[in-house]
Design a protein around this motif. Structure first.
Motif: not given
Length: 158
Positions: A21-42
């Protein structure tokens, strides 16, 4: 003082692991403008002339290599997000329970890794909006009002 608000259509896909039941997330690169280094959903913004399900299927394929026809995506949540920068995002969240192949990071310039996350207990390094979408999904809620943490703490009226 008046604020400039900009409304954006955003689509998200919760690719749900069939076993746990886990869901896939993506970790943004550290240089991301909105979510540096953070996990977001696809997911991402709609492109011109796309319907929500079409945009969600496109984002899923672009980010993970997983192809699911739009008509096989299940609507699961509508999220109205208020960001501190004035963006007002209408987020339409879809669920994908079945697919073929193994997801992989198709956008290494944007994402550093893919992470399977428990939606009922999101990792501490999730983007605040992602955390809310996951928690609402785990609770079976189909609608969420999500306010940026900065706006909550400032008491700013929306």
């Amino acid at each position: 003082m008046s604020h400039v608000h900009r409304s954006i259509g955003h689509v998200m896909v919760l690719l749900q692991h069939p076993v746990d039941g886990r869901v896939l997330t993506v970790r943004h690169q550290p240089r991301s403008r909105h979510s540096p280094g953070l996990l977001t959903v696809v997911g991402g913004r709609l492109e011109a002339d796309e319907f929500f399900d079409e945009g969600a299927a496109r984002e899923l394929a672009e980010e993970t290599g997983i192809v699911v026809p739009p008509q096989q995506l299940e609507f699961c949540q509508l999220a109205h997000l208020h960001a501190a920068d004035g963006e007002r995002v209408t987020g339409v969240v879809f669920l994908a329970r079945g697919w073929k192949g193994e997801p992989y990071n198709r956008e290494p310039d944007t994402h550093s890794e893919l992470v399977w996350a428990d939606p009922g207990s999101p990792p501490a390094d999730c983007h605040p909006f992602t955390r809310e979408v996951l928690v609402h999904f785990a609770a079976g809620l189909r609608y969420a009002n999500v306010i940026a943490p900065e706006l909550k703490s400032s008491g700013e009226a929306l």
